[in-house]
Scaffold this motif. Structure first.
Motif, PDB file in Angstrom:
ATOM      1  N   THR A  98     -21.935 -11.673  -6.898  1.00 49.62           N
ATOM      2  CA  THR A  98     -20.558 -12.149  -6.739  1.00 49.62           C
ATOM      3  C   THR A  98     -20.016 -11.847  -5.350  1.00 49.62           C
ATOM      4  OG1 THR A  98     -20.141 -11.819  -9.102  1.00 49.62           O
ATOM      5  CG2 THR A  98     -18.221 -12.008  -7.657  1.00 49.62           C
ATOM      6  N   GLY A  99     -20.241 -10.624  -4.888  1.00 50.06           N
ATOM      7  CA  GLY A  99     -19.727 -10.236  -3.581  1.00 50.06           C
ATOM      8  C   GLY A  99     -20.358 -11.009  -2.440  1.00 50.06           C
ATOM      9  N   LEU A 100     -21.658 -11.237  -2.526  1.00 55.80           N
ATOM     10  CA  LEU A 100     -22.352 -11.932  -1.446  1.00 55.80           C
ATOM     11  C   LEU A 100     -22.134 -13.436  -1.494  1.00 55.80           C
ATOM     12  CD1 LEU A 100     -25.747  -9.953  -1.473  1.00 55.80           C
ATOM     13  CD2 LEU A 100     -23.859  -9.727   0.148  1.00 55.80           C
ATOM     14  N   ALA A 101     -22.095 -13.998  -2.714  1.00 61.08           N
ATOM     15  CA  ALA A 101     -21.993 -15.455  -2.848  1.00 61.08           C
ATOM     16  C   ALA A 101     -20.592 -15.965  -2.551  1.00 61.08           C
ATOM     17  CB  ALA A 101     -22.420 -15.879  -4.257  1.00 61.08           C
ATOM     18  N   THR A 102     -19.583 -15.176  -2.836  1.00 57.98           N
ATOM     19  CA  THR A 102     -18.196 -15.625  -2.640  1.00 57.98           C
ATOM     20  C   THR A 102     -17.653 -15.303  -1.262  1.00 57.98           C
ATOM     21  OG1 THR A 102     -17.352 -13.554  -3.595  1.00 57.98           O
ATOM     22  CG2 THR A 102     -17.690 -15.418  -5.100  1.00 57.98           C
ATOM     23  N   GLY A 103     -18.408 -14.578  -0.459  1.00 59.71           N
ATOM     24  CA  GLY A 103     -17.955 -14.246   0.885  1.00 59.71           C
ATOM     25  C   GLY A 103     -16.899 -13.159   0.938  1.00 59.71           C
ATOM     26  N   ARG A 104     -16.812 -12.347  -0.116  1.00 57.94           N
ATOM     27  CA  ARG A 104     -15.832 -11.248  -0.127  1.00 57.94           C
ATOM     28  C   ARG A 104     -16.143 -10.203   0.937  1.00 57.94           C
ATOM     29  NH1 ARG A 104     -12.766 -10.231  -4.833  1.00 57.94           N
ATOM     30  NH2 ARG A 104     -12.938  -7.991  -4.460  1.00 57.94           N
ATOM     31  N   TRP A 105     -17.416 -10.097   1.286  1.00 54.48           N
ATOM     32  CA  TRP A 105     -17.833  -8.993   2.154  1.00 54.48           C
ATOM     33  C   TRP A 105     -18.257  -9.510   3.533  1.00 54.48           C
ATOM     34  CZ3 TRP A 105     -21.528  -7.172  -2.273  1.00 54.48           C
ATOM     35  CH2 TRP A 105     -20.744  -6.700  -3.328  1.00 54.48           C
ATOM     36  N   ARG A 106     -17.382 -10.289   4.143  1.00 53.79           N
ATOM     37  CA  ARG A 106     -17.720 -10.818   5.472  1.00 53.79           C
ATOM     38  C   ARG A 106     -17.785  -9.704   6.513  1.00 53.79           C
ATOM     39  NH1 ARG A 106     -14.140 -14.894   3.584  1.00 53.79           N
ATOM     40  NH2 ARG A 106     -15.171 -16.913   3.352  1.00 53.79           N
ATOM     41  N   ASN A 107     -16.858  -8.768   6.437  1.00 56.29           N
ATOM     42  CA  ASN A 107     -16.843  -7.628   7.363  1.00 56.29           C
ATOM     43  C   ASN A 107     -17.362  -6.404   6.626  1.00 56.29           C
ATOM     44  OD1 ASN A 107     -15.558  -9.194   9.428  1.00 56.29           O
ATOM     45  ND2 ASN A 107     -13.592  -8.901   8.366  1.00 56.29           N
ATOM     46  N   LEU A 108     -18.638  -6.113   6.806  1.00 59.69           N
ATOM     47  CA  LEU A 108     -19.265  -5.016   6.076  1.00 59.69           C
ATOM     48  C   LEU A 108     -18.767  -3.675   6.580  1.00 59.69           C
ATOM     49  CD1 LEU A 108     -22.957  -6.286   5.850  1.00 59.69           C
ATOM     50  CD2 LEU A 108     -21.120  -6.544   4.178  1.00 59.69           C
ATOM     51  N   ALA A 109     -18.629  -2.732   5.649  1.00 54.33           N
ATOM     52  CA  ALA A 109     -18.147  -1.384   5.969  1.00 54.33           C
ATOM     53  C   ALA A 109     -19.230  -0.373   5.638  1.00 54.33           C
ATOM     54  CB  ALA A 109     -16.876  -1.078   5.183  1.00 54.33           C
ATOM     55  N   PHE A 110     -19.582   0.447   6.627  1.00 56.21           N
ATOM     56  CA  PHE A 110     -20.588   1.494   6.427  1.00 56.21           C
ATOM     57  C   PHE A 110     -19.996   2.811   6.912  1.00 56.21           C
ATOM     58  CE2 PHE A 110     -23.028  -2.436   7.130  1.00 56.21           C
ATOM     59  CZ  PHE A 110     -23.726  -2.478   5.944  1.00 56.21           C
ATOM     60  N   SER A 111     -19.456   3.567   5.969  1.00 53.55           N
ATOM     61  CA  SER A 111     -18.817   4.829   6.318  1.00 53.55           C
ATOM     62  C   SER A 111     -19.859   5.912   6.551  1.00 53.55           C
ATOM     63  CB  SER A 111     -17.874   5.255   5.184  1.00 53.55           C
ATOM     64  OG  SER A 111     -18.619   5.526   4.002  1.00 53.55           O
ATOM     65  N   ALA A 112     -19.393   7.050   7.057  1.00 51.04           N
ATOM     66  CA  ALA A 112     -20.302   8.179   7.285  1.00 51.04           C
ATOM     67  C   ALA A 112     -20.886   8.664   5.963  1.00 51.04           C
ATOM     68  CB  ALA A 112     -19.547   9.308   7.990  1.00 51.04           C
ATOM     69  N   GLY A 113     -20.060   8.684   4.913  1.00 53.92           N
ATOM     70  CA  GLY A 113     -20.562   9.110   3.614  1.00 53.92           C
ATOM     71  C   GLY A 113     -21.651   8.200   3.085  1.00 53.92           C
ATOM     72  N   PHE A 114     -21.483   6.895   3.281  1.00 56.34           N
ATOM     73  CA  PHE A 114     -22.491   5.935   2.823  1.00 56.34           C
ATOM     74  C   PHE A 114     -23.802   6.114   3.584  1.00 56.34           C
ATOM     75  CE2 PHE A 114     -24.525   1.724   3.140  1.00 56.34           C
ATOM     76  CZ  PHE A 114     -24.713   1.454   1.795  1.00 56.34           C
ATOM     77  N   LEU A 115     -23.731   6.333   4.885  1.00 58.02           N
ATOM     78  CA  LEU A 115     -24.943   6.526   5.682  1.00 58.02           C
ATOM     79  C   LEU A 115     -25.658   7.820   5.313  1.00 58.02           C
ATOM     80  CD1 LEU A 115     -23.638   5.322   9.168  1.00 58.02           C
ATOM     81  CD2 LEU A 115     -25.019   4.049   7.514  1.00 58.02           C
TER      82      LEU A 115
END
Length: 426
Positions: free
Chosen positions: A38-55
């Motif tokens: 859903t997130g990829l197909a609908t374009g909700r996540w055009r500006n990806l976020a990669f926080s320090a916690g995620f990395l």
């Protein structure tokens, strides 16, 4: 998307699973896949976020997979599939953190867990278990997480609803005692102390001591062997079970429980394995393989995995894995402290809320993963911890904009504004 992610978490409390020759599948994997598509197909996540916690989380998950492949290829492939589902959930949550209304998500989780809790109690009573509601392994975890969710609401709820929540909070205490879930009762006592002391550590220490005294009095007053035994194991947390006595006699020593005996055996064996493989560990999932092959004569209740992520990671992933794991927790605490201090500086929350938030959210999660066997739930808990600063920052900003009656123009780099939320307490 909010419902997909929250229902994915709730699905981990359901006794629905499909065991294949390679992996264990739950509704969690399907819901995460739907969220990802859903997130990829609908374009909700055009500006990806990669926080320090995620990395930092990705670094640990990567080491976990490498460690699994060091055991054998099938084990590595199994871990890769599981970590792919876990990583996909982390990715989806990281992208949705900027628009996720955390208060509504917590309400959904709390309602869902309350329903699961009611089903668990009803099932046990219907099957003749008036105490010791631990025979449904997955649903029983709701006893642990309902107090955490309730405490989170108590921090920010307005005065009108606060009394109602305190009545509910008091009402779940007898349920926790009857359930026999020791970690749930321990977390409940800590949260009660933290809330009443308003996060002041100087007041919490004597209050915790008083709580243990009350538990001791309860254990002597209640005329039930099971409740008394569970209370005694909380009052004497360092007392280990005598697994040698069980092996020699075929029965438990007086005062021992299967859980304590298994933990004593796992601690003894893991200490030996850590001394032999300190840096890299024996490999992900290898502890259970060693127990099954070298200690096949032991009773089934002893041949289990390590109940405690910190101990398991040091045993299986070595000092490197444990450092990567602890770094996630330290970074989450430091980054969350910055978020709440900034919110306090701008008057968005009160001083008591700023003190309570890290204690209420991080300490109980650490207790849970430190006493529970490894699995998807432990990794999802780690994901929530690693992304907690982002969820808190964006959640506070969304709540502020909602209170002001307008929509945020950009949530990529939110800034706190100098206007408090309704109901925020000093």
């Amino acid at each position: 998307m909010r419902y997909l992610l929250t229902f994915a978490i709730l699905s981990l409390f359901l006794p629905i699973r499909l065991e294949t020759s390679l992996v264990l599948l739950r509704p969690f994997e399907l819901l995460v896949l739907l969220a990802l598509i859903t997130g990829l197909a609908t374009g909700r996540w055009r500006n990806l976020a990669f926080s320090a916690g995620f990395l930092l989380l990705l670094s640990f998950l990567g080491w976990d997979i490498v460690s699994a492949f060091s055991v054998d290829r099938e084990n590595g492939l199994r871990e890769l599939l599981q970590m792919s589902a876990v990583g996909a959930f982390a990715f989806a949550l990281a992208q949705e953190a900027r628009r996720l209304e955390t208060d509504k998500a917590v309400n959904i989780l709390l309602i869902g867990m309350a329903m699961i809790l009611a089903y668990t109690i009803a099932w046990h009573v219907a099957h003749g278990y008036l105490i010791g509601w631990k025979h449904l392994y997955d649903p029983r975890l709701a006893f642990t997480f309902v107090p955490i969710a309730l405490a989170g609401l108590l921090i920010f709820v307005n005065r009108v609803k606060r009394l109602t929540l305190w009545i509910v909070w008091t009402g779940i205490l007898p349920l926790l005692v009857l359930s026999g879930e020791r970690k749930a009762l321990l977390i409940y006592l800590f949260l009660t102390t933290a809330l009443l002391a308003r996060g002041r550590l100087a007041a919490m220490v004597p209050a915790i001591a008083a709580g243990f005294m009350g538990l001791f009095v309860l254990s002597t007053m209640v005329d039930n062997a099971y409740v008394e035994k569970q209370s005694q194991t909380i009052l004497h947390p360092l007392r280990m079970g005598q697994y040698q006595y069980l092996v020699a006699t075929g029965k438990y020593a007086p005062g021992d429980t299967p859980s304590n005996v298994q933990r004593a055996f796992a601690f003894t064996l893991s200490r030996q394995l850590i001394s032999e493989h300190p840096l890299l560990g024996v490999g992900t999932n290898q502890f259970k393989n060693i127990v099954d092959t070298e200690f096949s004569n032991l009773p089934d209740e002893l041949r289990l995995e390590i109940h405690g992520e910190f101990q398991r990671i040091l045993t299986e992933n070595g000092i490197i894995g444990l450092c990567l794991y602890i770094l996630i927790w330290l970074a989450a605490w430091i980054r969350l402290a910055r978020v709440v201090n900034l919110a306090l500086h701008h008057g968005l929350i009160g001083a008591a809320q700023a003190r309570l938030l890290p204690l209420v959210l991080l300490v109980p999660c650490a207790v849970y993963v430190g006493t529970e066997a490894s699995g998807t739930r432990a990794f999802v808990t780690l994901i929530l911890v690693s992304l907690l600063p982002e969820l808190t920052r964006h959640g506070l900003c969304l709540s502020l904009h909602k209170a002001l009656g307008r929509h945020p123009t950009s949530m990529r780099h939110p800034r706190f504004e100098g206007r408090p939320l309704p109901g925020s307490a000093r």
